[in-house]
Design an enzyme around this catalytic site. Structure first.
Site, mmCIF file in Angstrom:
data_model
loop_
_atom_site.group_PDB
_atom_site.id
_atom_site.type_symbol
_atom_site.label_atom_id
_atom_site.label_comp_id
_atom_site.label_asym_id
_atom_site.label_seq_id
_atom_site.Cartn_x
_atom_site.Cartn_y
_atom_site.Cartn_z
ATOM 1 N N ARG A 136 56.160 -9.433 -58.730
ATOM 2 C CA ARG A 136 55.589 -11.102 -59.834
ATOM 3 C C ARG A 136 54.140 -11.587 -59.405
ATOM 4 O O ARG A 136 53.761 -12.626 -60.084
ATOM 5 C CB ARG A 136 56.189 -12.097 -60.070
ATOM 6 C CG ARG A 136 58.157 -11.988 -60.714
ATOM 7 C CD ARG A 136 58.130 -11.666 -61.160
ATOM 8 N NE ARG A 136 59.792 -11.492 -61.690
ATOM 9 C CZ ARG A 136 60.363 -11.241 -61.676
ATOM 10 N NH1 ARG A 136 60.292 -9.816 -60.994
ATOM 11 N NH2 ARG A 136 61.846 -11.308 -62.214
ATOM 12 N N CYS A 169 63.285 -17.369 -65.624
ATOM 13 C CA CYS A 169 63.241 -17.882 -63.860
ATOM 14 C C CYS A 169 61.896 -19.115 -63.667
ATOM 15 O O CYS A 169 60.581 -18.684 -63.469
ATOM 16 C CB CYS A 169 63.479 -17.283 -63.151
ATOM 17 S SG CYS A 169 65.232 -15.750 -62.827
ATOM 18 N N GLU A 189 57.534 -19.361 -60.887
ATOM 19 C CA GLU A 189 57.527 -18.311 -61.141
ATOM 20 C C GLU A 189 56.451 -18.825 -62.745
ATOM 21 O O GLU A 189 55.616 -17.806 -62.792
ATOM 22 C CB GLU A 189 58.666 -17.304 -61.139
ATOM 23 C CG GLU A 189 58.109 -16.076 -61.612
ATOM 24 C CD GLU A 189 59.531 -15.724 -63.109
ATOM 25 O OE1 GLU A 189 58.696 -15.770 -63.977
ATOM 26 O OE2 GLU A 189 60.231 -14.807 -62.154
HETATM 27 N N1 EPU Z 1 73.890 -16.441 -58.972
HETATM 28 C C1 EPU Z 1 74.725 -17.854 -58.866
HETATM 29 N N2 EPU Z 1 74.225 -18.684 -59.946
HETATM 30 C C2 EPU Z 1 72.727 -19.066 -60.170
HETATM 31 C C3 EPU Z 1 71.850 -18.195 -60.827
HETATM 32 C C4 EPU Z 1 73.188 -16.780 -59.600
HETATM 33 O O1 EPU Z 1 75.065 -17.757 -57.890
HETATM 34 O O2 EPU Z 1 73.396 -19.598 -61.151
HETATM 35 C C5 EPU Z 1 73.560 -16.159 -58.221
HETATM 36 C C6 EPU Z 1 74.188 -14.371 -58.954
HETATM 37 O O3 EPU Z 1 75.531 -14.481 -59.388
HETATM 38 C C7 EPU Z 1 73.776 -13.187 -57.790
HETATM 39 C C8 EPU Z 1 72.375 -13.747 -57.075
HETATM 40 O O4 EPU Z 1 72.883 -14.522 -57.391
HETATM 41 O O5 EPU Z 1 74.743 -12.619 -57.120
HETATM 42 C C9 EPU Z 1 71.696 -13.301 -58.200
HETATM 43 O O6 EPU Z 1 71.330 -14.029 -59.549
HETATM 44 P P1 EPU Z 1 71.083 -12.647 -60.103
HETATM 45 O O7 EPU Z 1 71.160 -11.204 -60.557
HETATM 46 O O8 EPU Z 1 71.054 -13.005 -62.054
HETATM 47 O O9 EPU Z 1 69.521 -12.344 -59.855
HETATM 48 P P2 EPU Z 1 67.870 -13.651 -59.910
HETATM 49 O O10 EPU Z 1 67.957 -13.044 -58.673
HETATM 50 O O11 EPU Z 1 68.891 -14.817 -60.059
HETATM 51 C C10 EPU Z 1 66.395 -12.087 -60.733
HETATM 52 C C11 EPU Z 1 65.107 -12.834 -61.636
HETATM 53 C C12 EPU Z 1 65.592 -12.344 -62.908
HETATM 54 C C13 EPU Z 1 65.864 -11.127 -63.516
HETATM 55 C C14 EPU Z 1 66.978 -10.512 -62.758
HETATM 56 C C15 EPU Z 1 67.563 -8.896 -62.945
HETATM 57 C C16 EPU Z 1 63.437 -13.375 -60.462
HETATM 58 C C17 EPU Z 1 62.633 -15.064 -60.150
HETATM 59 N N3 EPU Z 1 64.784 -13.297 -61.342
HETATM 60 O O12 EPU Z 1 66.730 -13.536 -61.281
HETATM 61 O O13 EPU Z 1 64.091 -12.865 -63.459
HETATM 62 O O14 EPU Z 1 66.112 -11.143 -64.798
HETATM 63 O O15 EPU Z 1 66.724 -10.900 -61.080
HETATM 64 O O16 EPU Z 1 67.369 -8.589 -62.528
HETATM 65 O O17 EPU Z 1 62.953 -12.783 -59.546
HETATM 66 C C18 EPU Z 1 62.670 -13.448 -64.998
HETATM 67 O O18 EPU Z 1 61.281 -13.250 -64.125
HETATM 68 O O19 EPU Z 1 61.825 -14.727 -65.169
HETATM 69 C C19 EPU Z 1 64.128 -12.839 -64.308
HETATM 70 C C20 EPU Z 1 64.701 -14.273 -64.949
#
Ligand code: EPU
Length: 302
Positions: free
Chosen positions: A177, A226, A296
């Site tokens: 990012r 995010c 972000e």
């Molecule tokens: N999780 C929770 N509770 C929540 C959200 C997430 O327990 O409310 C857990 C999920 O179950 C999972 C872990 O946290 O085990 C990671 O969650 P997720 O796969 O949704 O990925 P993330 O790390 O929250 C990142 C990116 C997203 C992108 C997704 C998929 C960032 C900050 N976020 O989210 O990007 O869509 O991976 O690749 O890098 C964005 O950049 O705006 C964004 C949404």
């Protein structure tokens, strides 16, 4: 901010720039938050150096807007004008494995168009809202893919030199990012080099990513994706969720009940509400986990 000086208004018309008075940034951002200012819509990249010289000579502060999907804009009468590129037609031209893309092109539509022509690689990014320029500037990524991996060349307006320049992919660093572009560089066009893949195969990848996204993100609601970056090795969303903060709200600004790193505008949230919610959540995560969450979302606060 209002551009009312008749000399500037006449010059804008000469530069093929459309002036829209009192545009509401809440209509131009996915969060649906933001005050009003004059919008300058740029129809020709080549007019940018003259346009920026004109604005600077007349002390008119400005900001560049992409698709507005990762942006939180302040309330009220905003103290700068907003510049936005007008999307040309066509906005993607293919040449073998190279896609020549205008920065104003919609990211998802560009990926779909390339897929239909058997060019893949960016399946994971299909659901990311915004323009190609915005995705490029912050190296948008999802499901293990990031746009920076495919960049061969970027055409941009560089505020530092006041010129339109072309950079080769290896001259740009793309990190999580984050890119080496200066904050005031304006993305104009990009050449992507994409791997050949049959459409059917790309479509399958797109379906899987879409399904994952649908099941974990609040897609139907107004958000900026995010809010916080993931600190190395941890998920901001998971930490916020573990603190039981889903649905926490300040006015109509609310932590999504679906994904805790998405903050939604559940009605008529103001930037003030959203910023207070961000500060509150950041403080609670700092207290409980000792982690300082970095935004972000890009904040343009007056
Ligand atoms: N999780 C929770 N509770 C929540 C959200 C997430 O327990 O409310 C857990 C999920 O179950 C999972 C872990 O946290 O085990 C990671 O969650 P997720 O796969 O949704 O990925 P993330 O790390 O929250 C990142 C990116 C997203 C992108 C997704 C998929 C960032 C900050 N976020 O989210 O990007 O869509 O991976 O690749 O890098 C964005 O950049 O705006 C964004 C949404």
């Amino acid at each position: 901010m209002r551009v009312s000086d008749s000399k500037i208004v006449a010059k804008l018309a000469e530069l093929n720039v459309e002036l829209q008075h009192s545009a509401s940034l809440s209509d131009l951002t996915s969060l649906g938050i933001g005050g009003t200012t004059d919008l300058l819509r740029i129809k020709s990249h080549e007019s940018l150096p003259d346009l920026l010289n004109l604005l600077d000579a007349n002390h008119v502060p400005h900001k560049f807007l992409g698709g507005g999907s990762n942006l939180l804009v302040g309330d009220g009468d905003l103290p700068w004008v907003v510049l936005q590129l007008v999307r040309p037609e066509p906005d993607v031209v293919l040449d073998g494995n190279l896609a020549h893309v205008d920065a104003a092109a919609d990211l998802g539509r560009m990926i779909t168009f390339c897929a239909k022509n058997d060019l893949g690689g960016m399946e994971g990014l299909i659901g990311v809202p915004g323009t190609v320029g915005g995705a490029l500037r912050m190296n948008a990524g999802a499901y293990g893919m990031q746009i920076g991996s495919y960049v061969r060349e970027v055409k941009l307006y560089r505020a530092a030199t006041r010129k339109i320049e072309t950079l080769r992919g290896h001259q740009i660093s793309f990190e999580y990012r984050h890119t080496s572009f200066a904050p005031d560089d304006m993305m104009l066009a990009v050449i992507l080099e994409l791997p050949s893949k049959p459409y059917k195969e790309i479509l399958q990848g797109i379906r899987i990513c879409n399904e994952k996204r649908r099941s974990s993100q609040p897609l139907g609601q107004k958000s900026a994706g995010c809010i916080f970056k993931n600190p190395p090795g941890v998920s901001a969303g998971r930490m916020i969720d573990e603190l039981g903060l889903k649905s926490l709200s300040v006015g109509d600004a609310q932590v999504s009940d679906r994904h805790a790193n998405f903050f939604v505008n559940a009605g008529h949230a103001s930037a003030k509400d959203m910023l207070a919610l961000i500060a509150d959540v950041r403080e609670r995560v700092q207290k409980s986990f000792g982690v300082n969450l970095e935004n972000e979302v890009v904040v343009w606060n007056a």
